[in-house]
Write a protein that holds these residues in place. Sequence first.
Motif: not given
Length: 613
Positions: A140-154
């Motif tokens: 859900x948003x609670x895990x997807x937000x940090x996963x996205x920022x750490x994993x994809x936001x270069x």
Amino acid sequence: MPSVTRRAAVTGLFALSATAVALEGVIPRLAMAGQDGPADKALNEYLEKCWQEDLARSPEQRTRMGLPGPHDRWTLPDEGFQQLSLRIAAEQLQGLSAFDLEALSPTAQVSHKLFGQALRRQLDFYRWRHHLYAVSHLGGAHTEIPSFLIGYHAVNSAADARDYVRRLEGAGQVMDIAGENMRRQAGKGVLPPAFCFGRITESARNVIAGAPFEASAGKDNPLLADLKEKVGKLSIPTAEKQAIIRAGTRAMTDSLLPAYQRFLATVAEMADRQKDSNGVWSLPDGADFYRTQIMVHTGLDLTADEIHAIGLSETARLHAELREAMAAMDFAGSVQDFFQHLRTEPSIRFPDSAEGRQEYLATATAYIEEMGARLPEFFGALPKARVVVKPVEAYRENATPSAFYEPSSPDGARPGVFYANLSDMSVQTRHDLQALCFHEALPGHHMQIAIAQETQGLPTFRKYAWDTAYGEGWAMYTERMAKDYGFYKSPLNEAGRIVSELFRAGRLVVDTGIHAKQWTREQAVAWMGENTANPLADNANEIDRYFVWPGQALGYKIGMNKILELREKARAALGDRFDIRGFHDTVLMNGAVTLPILEEVVDGWIEGRRNAA
């Protein structure tokens, strides 16, 4: 994606470095053949226009693709967004109907059919938009937000870093929408099973642990650590770096933390309202919803009873196959005795230590390298993107499976990642690791996804499409393909391959059991324990996944069986003219397609080989 495992007690172990696996040999230009006539050109221009419309509404996809910025926004999936999506899909489908299918080349016909199917599915599924849980223990948003920022936001520039901060500032709105969607679903009688809520709470609390959220914390939160690391590598003045990090810290404390606290309050409220753990049969119109999910994840017109019967038949066949592997190992006892051996034998487990985790990563790398060296025997087209082996970051260990794959970037600059969740080493076993590496990395998900992204001549939407039965079916197929070409050299690893397939056959039984036959959680766990080799705790986690993701687990074995069927169909039709490299390229270079369309594509390849002979 195997099971969700427990959170590690020691988080410092995951500073392990990633190991890169390069693809050796000459990599041909990946290109699809087509007529490229006026009709094809017009269709492709229309499909690209639709893709760009959708991409404009998905800031996260732009970031994943590594497109130029800005990268400072989030998709806000509220009711208004969903209604707008419905209207756009209807308009796009109307536009698609203007193209004459018969005037198109075979490649363009596939594009037309796929896009039309996807749009019709989106329109048909609108009535079920509240049945798929907005938040569950799987995500859900609670895990997807940090996963996205750490994993994809270069962060390659100061502008990228400021975009990161703006996303931190805006993440609270995403969290609030997730809470609103949970309440809206609950009002319609749709709540996740009761067992989910404790895990949702734990995952959310983990995100707001550490500095700057806790004054006494001695360690930075993963988000703050990620921002500091990425900004620290920039060639900008120190004062500017410090200002960006201060702004990010404020965003975390002033925006992100209150949003997570509001979210946790909503979760607690929903937990008080849900006391049962049932399959989707218990939801409003649950039987119809499950029939829709079967079609979504298999692409085939199969009933729950038919799939249940396939699962039972395949389970019996694989038990017999396993007995042969047991005999090769001189194992005396029943299949159930062997399951118990696999669950308890210390020698087939990696040590629960830093050294054991390093050994796991090194062993996985060796299996992938062995396959990589032989890929030109089986494939004409190879991706340029590398695949790397990494441990799952500590902050999301309790919200991820024991292993999974995350895609490379389209240009190959960001490698694909085979993630291993090494928090609970008791479920990381030696016997099935080789098959798992083939499934997640080479020649499984990495080959499949990277080749689709890199193939020239495909409309953009086909490069990023996903179909469960195709995607997971291919990954399962590669486990079996590796047997056909002699990769499982030890009886133990061959047994591991069999129990891996057996596990997926069992999913056909328990998923339909839970959602159509009203099995309890205890019934499903007991059946898996009796008929598959997974650790019992792992089985419980798997069953919990099926409860909240109805039908998805069906795609693996159904898709594998179909691809094997098509390979043998082609072999029988072509005889000496059959070429395994050509078959695999045909399957992979069309991107993700539904199983019926895959059969049409393979039939076209067979006919083309016949005519060329």
